[in-house]
Design an enzyme around this catalytic site. Sequence first.
Site, short mmCIF file in Angstrom:
data_model
loop_
_atom_site.label_atom_id
_atom_site.label_comp_id
_atom_site.label_asym_id
_atom_site.label_seq_id
_atom_site.Cartn_x
_atom_site.Cartn_y
_atom_site.Cartn_z
N ASN A 161 48.88 79.36 9.29
CA ASN A 161 49.78 78.34 8.79
C ASN A 161 49.44 77.03 9.49
O ASN A 161 49.87 76.78 10.62
CB ASN A 161 51.24 78.73 9.06
N GLU A 162 48.64 76.25 8.81
CA GLU A 162 48.12 75.01 9.39
C GLU A 162 49.19 73.91 9.33
O GLU A 162 50.22 74.08 8.66
CB GLU A 162 46.87 74.57 8.62
N PRO A 163 48.97 72.78 10.02
CA PRO A 163 49.94 71.68 9.97
C PRO A 163 50.33 71.36 8.52
O PRO A 163 49.49 71.34 7.63
CB PRO A 163 49.16 70.51 10.59
#
Length: 640
Positions: A168-170
């Site tokens: 879950n990236e920025p």
Amino acid sequence: MTDQLAKLDVIERLERKYEKLFTNVYENAAVASKIVADEIAALIQQKYQQGEKCVLGLATGSSPIGVYRELVRMHQEEGLSFKNVITFNLDEYYPIERENVQSYWYFMHEHLFNHIDIPAENIHIPDGTVAEEDVFDFCQQYETAIRQAGGIDLQILGIGRTGHIGFNEPGSGINSPTRMVTLDSLTIADAAGDFHSEENVPRKAITMGVGTIMQSRRIILMAWGEKKASIIKQAIEGPVVDAVPATYLQHHNNTEIVLDREAAADLVRFKTPWLVRQVQWNDRLIRKATLWLCEKLNKPILKLTNRDYNDNSLGDMVVSHGPAYDINLLVFNMLQKSITGWPGGKPDADDSQRPERAKPYPKRVLVFSPHPGDDMLAMGGTINRLVEQGHEVFVAYQTSGNIAVDDNMVSKYLYFTENIAENLKVDIKKINNELLSSNPGDIDGEETRRLKTYIRQAEAISACRFLGIDEKHILFLNMPFYETGTIKKASLTNNDITQIIEAMRTVKPHQIYLAGDLTDPHGTHRKCFDSIAQALDNVNTDSWLNDCRVWMYHGTWKEWDIAEVDMAVPVSPEELRKKRTAIFRHSSQKEVMFPGPDNMEIWRFAIERNRDTAIKYDKLGMAEYEAIELFVEFPINEKG
Ligand code: F6R
């Protein structure tokens, strides 16, 4: 506030007043991993006694490896059974085949599942092979399977330098479900090592969502090494923002963060302890606090006033050690004394105020370099001075560094070799075929590795020769732990340590330099560091050691904090050019990029870092130099 934080007594809570997540810091990753593994084992057993399944959420990457190792040990030696365990892994690259050595399926089987008695049908890992149009359905089924298993009892997490949990990236939402995502460029850069280059890293992944993770009944996030320090600070002390998905955990009431000392180093209670508790001031802490104040107020040391100290929580330091004038002079002089153009000591000079002693002169100096080239990147300027000032410099290359030689480079050398050497004892055709048919990340055959080793040796010899180091003083240790042919290295054994001890006993050095990075607990530099620390323990009754000082330089990731530095060696513009040429002699490494958003070659990064250090000293009000290399003394006298 998490439940565990709320239960702390008031003093402890005040010391952690900037921390919004319950955090435990341990001596090192091994000790911390054992504690996490113990908790997992206890949960499995408790569930077993209650006749229930234990549902674990698992992560890959370097962070949980020690936990898996310990769980495997408990299974093999203590009979811990995983028959009642159901697992859900966080993520998988997409697309990727299971058999691919970089797949998370492969990782989990290699590190855990192949060695325990978990039923195969209890293992769930997102599938990197489903057709793109089926990914949405697959993700929904994954969520359903977690619900049907009763939800996750304990979720293990690592944290990426982007602040990602799972993948879950920025920008990921707090309620995001299991889904396909695009990887951040920093994550791709970090994975490049495993895939041998950035181009080979899949651009996408399937990951459990933040919402999926947040539904776990308990979460443990682990982080080791200094390269995680800055993102850990943001995750624990920063505001909840979607730019750092790990901050969402602050909304989960049963999350624990488990760190080693290096990953915790930027937290307020370690970096600036005077802000959260009463401290015992000593010279080192005074220096640390003063340099922190200079940076905060953007002022040189000698311009700090009583008011500056008082206004910034350093009033008690001024009361006990002040006024500001005295503190400023103390710190200024400490820094001044650490700067020397004579890293091997200045012969016939008063050495009472210098980092190195004048005698013996000349000194025998032994520089350990984890890979060929680390020596020049980190301390090419200092090596140049040591040689020019008449010391006998030896360099010991700890590992062959062969996995970092690109296949194209070998092909070039083969073409050359094929044309000049008829009686060479390697099967050139065989190697050529191996290179042509190999995929990135495949394990090299022994002969190819040997060639790559020779390439790096030839480069190292050329760099040393350029700086005037006698060829007889170059030692290639080729430490066995490195020779796996892959990024993952074997454990250190006696054979590795013996190599180091022999090098030390052959040279009987008056000075030793080594890479003091503690960045990656499983990385080569860390193992090289450990091997030297263990070797020093072994030789601690040797008489030469009484007349030896040990200095640590830092590898590429992070420079020493000036507050810790014991010796700063200025590098002139001319010397910096020489250093760059010495680095360039390692031509197989010239295009290796520093993993980070700024996309810089490592050599450029090393040079810029030396320049930045000089700017920092200048801003503190010290003399203005072109570049500076930094060293911290390794306290051998306190050892053994
Ligand atoms: C792995 C995962 C990632 C890693 C993170 C840290 O399954 O989802 O979030 O936990 O990238 O990786 P390491 O532990 O290699 O530093």
